[in-house]
Each structure stands twice: as C-alpha cells, then as structure tokens.
Design a protein around this motif. Sequence first.
Motif, PDB file in Angstrom:
ATOM      1  N   GLY A  65       0.808  -1.209   0.000  1.00  0.00           N
ATOM      2  CA  GLY A  65       0.000   0.000   0.000  1.00  0.00           C
ATOM      3  C   GLY A  65       0.845   1.264   0.000  1.00  0.00           C
ATOM      4  O   GLY A  65       0.482   2.261   0.620  1.00  0.00           O
ATOM      5  N   ARG A  66       1.959   1.214  -0.707  1.00  0.00           N
ATOM      6  CA  ARG A  66       2.873   2.366  -0.760  1.00  0.00           C
ATOM      7  C   ARG A  66       3.037   2.828  -2.199  1.00  0.00           C
ATOM      8  O   ARG A  66       2.873   2.047  -3.125  1.00  0.00           O
ATOM      9  N   HIS A  67       3.412   4.074  -2.346  1.00  0.00           N
ATOM     10  CA  HIS A  67       3.680   4.623  -3.681  1.00  0.00           C
ATOM     11  C   HIS A  67       4.891   5.532  -3.647  1.00  0.00           C
ATOM     12  O   HIS A  67       4.987   6.477  -4.415  1.00  0.00           O
ATOM     13  N   ASP A  68       5.818   5.243  -2.742  1.00  0.00           N
ATOM     14  CA  ASP A  68       6.988   6.094  -2.575  1.00  0.00           C
ATOM     15  C   ASP A  68       8.303   5.408  -2.941  1.00  0.00           C
ATOM     16  O   ASP A  68       9.373   5.890  -2.620  1.00  0.00           O
ATOM     17  N   PHE A  69       8.232   4.284  -3.645  1.00  0.00           N
ATOM     18  CA  PHE A  69       9.452   3.603  -4.059  1.00  0.00           C
ATOM     19  C   PHE A  69      10.149   4.405  -5.161  1.00  0.00           C
ATOM     20  O   PHE A  69       9.506   5.070  -5.952  1.00  0.00           O
ATOM     21  N   HIS A  70      11.463   4.298  -5.205  1.00  0.00           N
ATOM     22  CA  HIS A  70      12.230   4.922  -6.280  1.00  0.00           C
ATOM     23  C   HIS A  70      13.256   3.907  -6.798  1.00  0.00           C
ATOM     24  O   HIS A  70      13.683   3.015  -6.066  1.00  0.00           O
ATOM     25  N   PHE A  71      13.607   4.040  -8.064  1.00  0.00           N
ATOM     26  CA  PHE A  71      14.544   3.102  -8.682  1.00  0.00           C
ATOM     27  C   PHE A  71      15.853   3.074  -7.903  1.00  0.00           C
ATOM     28  O   PHE A  71      16.357   4.086  -7.464  1.00  0.00           O
ATOM     29  N   GLY A  72      16.374   1.874  -7.716  1.00  0.00           N
ATOM     30  CA  GLY A  72      17.604   1.671  -6.970  1.00  0.00           C
ATOM     31  C   GLY A  72      17.368   1.372  -5.502  1.00  0.00           C
ATOM     32  O   GLY A  72      18.279   0.960  -4.792  1.00  0.00           O
ATOM     33  N   GLN A  73      16.151   1.555  -5.044  1.00  0.00           N
ATOM     34  CA  GLN A  73      15.836   1.350  -3.625  1.00  0.00           C
ATOM     35  C   GLN A  73      16.036  -0.103  -3.195  1.00  0.00           C
ATOM     36  O   GLN A  73      16.370  -0.379  -2.054  1.00  0.00           O
ATOM     37  N   ILE A  74      15.846  -1.027  -4.089  1.00  0.00           N
ATOM     38  CA  ILE A  74      16.001  -2.451  -3.781  1.00  0.00           C
ATOM     39  C   ILE A  74      17.479  -2.844  -3.834  1.00  0.00           C
ATOM     40  O   ILE A  74      17.864  -3.912  -3.403  1.00  0.00           O
ATOM     41  N   GLY A  75      18.318  -1.968  -4.341  1.00  0.00           N
ATOM     42  CA  GLY A  75      19.748  -2.243  -4.447  1.00  0.00           C
ATOM     43  C   GLY A  75      20.178  -2.674  -5.836  1.00  0.00           C
ATOM     44  O   GLY A  75      21.323  -3.070  -6.042  1.00  0.00           O
ATOM     45  N   GLU A  76      19.264  -2.571  -6.780  1.00  0.00           N
ATOM     46  CA  GLU A  76      19.589  -3.004  -8.133  1.00  0.00           C
ATOM     47  C   GLU A  76      20.489  -2.000  -8.841  1.00  0.00           C
ATOM     48  O   GLU A  76      20.478  -0.818  -8.537  1.00  0.00           O
ATOM     49  N   ASN A  77      21.239  -2.535  -9.806  1.00  0.00           N
ATOM     50  CA  ASN A  77      22.052  -1.690 -10.668  1.00  0.00           C
ATOM     51  C   ASN A  77      21.262  -1.240 -11.883  1.00  0.00           C
ATOM     52  O   ASN A  77      21.505  -0.162 -12.412  1.00  0.00           O
TER      53      ASN A  77
END
Length: 93
Positions: free
Chosen positions: A41-53
């Motif tokens: 129920g969130r909408h504040d994720f940003h690219f790279g947040q999971i640690g991906e390259n």
Amino acid sequence: MVRHLNIGGDTQGDTNGHGGIYRAVFVYQLDSYHYWEQQLGRHDFHFGQIGENFTVDGLSDAEVYIGDRYRIGNALFEVTQQRFSHSTKNSGR
C-alpha cells in the motif's frame, strides 16, 4: 565502468548475500516495484531502492534464463543466477 566484481561506484553492504563474480550486477523488474507497492500500500518507491544496478521494464522472471546474455552499451552481461522474487517463489521456477 563495469568491472569483474561490480559496477564503478557501486558497493555491496552484505557481501554474503550480494556481490562476487556471480552477483556483481543486480537487475530488478519494474513490475516487481508495482507488485510491492500494491502489496504494501505504498507509492513512494524509487529506482535503486532495492539495491539493483538496473531497473528494467518488459523482462519478466518467466522470460529470463540462466545463460541469457544482454548487451548494454559496450558491456555484455550474462545471467548467472535466478532472482528470487514473488513470481519465482510462487511458480517454483
């Protein structure tokens, strides 16, 4: 610059679970971000947040196999391990 163990400027905080020659680069699907946004129920994720390259769109877990190769610029990347996710866990892949 892509190196043998990582991408320039990248660091791995947990080298037991990430990094090394078979986990030097991590790719994460845009659909997985949408999945977790919906589940949490969130909408504040940003690219790279999971640690991906790399964050990619259009390459689902069901379409990517160990040994597949992808060229990004002058670098050639090879899939060496499956990514464990909500879709691989449920599908048994």
